[in-house]
Design a protein around this motif. Structure first.
Motif, short mmCIF file in Angstrom:
data_model
loop_
_atom_site.label_atom_id
_atom_site.label_comp_id
_atom_site.label_asym_id
_atom_site.label_seq_id
_atom_site.Cartn_x
_atom_site.Cartn_y
_atom_site.Cartn_z
N ASP A 266 0.89 -1.25 -0.32
CA ASP A 266 0.26 -0.22 -0.36
C ASP A 266 0.95 1.22 -0.26
OD1 ASP A 266 -2.10 -1.53 0.13
OD2 ASP A 266 -2.78 -1.04 2.02
N ALA A 267 2.20 1.25 0.70
CA ALA A 267 3.07 2.68 0.81
C ALA A 267 3.40 2.60 -0.97
CB ALA A 267 4.29 2.34 1.96
N GLU B 164 0.73 4.49 -2.50
CA GLU B 164 1.19 5.31 -2.56
C GLU B 164 2.04 6.67 -3.19
OE1 GLU B 164 -0.13 8.49 1.37
OE2 GLU B 164 -0.49 6.09 1.51
N LYS B 165 3.51 5.86 -3.00
CA LYS B 165 4.02 6.80 -3.35
C LYS B 165 4.14 6.36 -5.22
CE LYS B 165 7.83 6.42 0.65
NZ LYS B 165 8.97 6.27 0.46
N ALA C 291 1.68 6.09 -6.63
CA ALA C 291 0.46 7.62 -7.48
C ALA C 291 1.54 9.22 -7.30
CB ALA C 291 -0.70 7.47 -6.04
N GLN C 292 2.04 9.17 -6.38
CA GLN C 292 3.08 10.56 -5.75
C GLN C 292 3.87 11.35 -6.98
OE1 GLN C 292 3.79 10.65 -2.10
NE2 GLN C 292 2.02 10.89 -0.85
#
Length: 102
Positions: free
Chosen positions: A38-39, A42-43, A45-46
């Motif tokens: 998940d982390a 998320e990174k 996507a950023q």
């Protein structure tokens, strides 16, 4: 000396405890993997969002340079001409610092 009669109940208690502990460890490992995934997602996507913003900015800059490239050069030369007239005709280019003038 050990009596084999004690070993059977000890094994009967130990095996279920080991099985429960092993399943618990497996579940913890899966939770760590999910958390890491998940982390990472998320990174990613950023980073993708930031790359997109940078690409948009580069497109704007490319458009400015290619569409108005000649016009910008003309404006810079006009500023140089204006500056040379204002400071008494010294004709100092804009890229020269005040230390280099002296």
């Amino acid at each position: 000396m050990w009596d084999w009669a004690y070993l059977v109940p000890l094994a009967g208690i130990s095996i279920p405890i080991i099985v429960i502990w092993t399943k618990h460890q497996q579940k913890l490992a899966e939770m760590r993997i999910d958390s890491t995934a998940d982390a990472t997602a998320e990174k990613a996507a950023q980073y993708a969002s930031q790359v997109q913003r940078l690409e948009d900015r580069v497109q704007v800059l490319e458009r400015i340079v290619t569409d108005r490239g000649y016009d910008v050069a003309t404006q810079i030369e006009a500023l140089r001409d204006t500056r040379s007239v204002e400071d008494g005709g010294s004709g100092v280019p804009l890229n020269v610092s005040s230390k280099e003038k002296a």
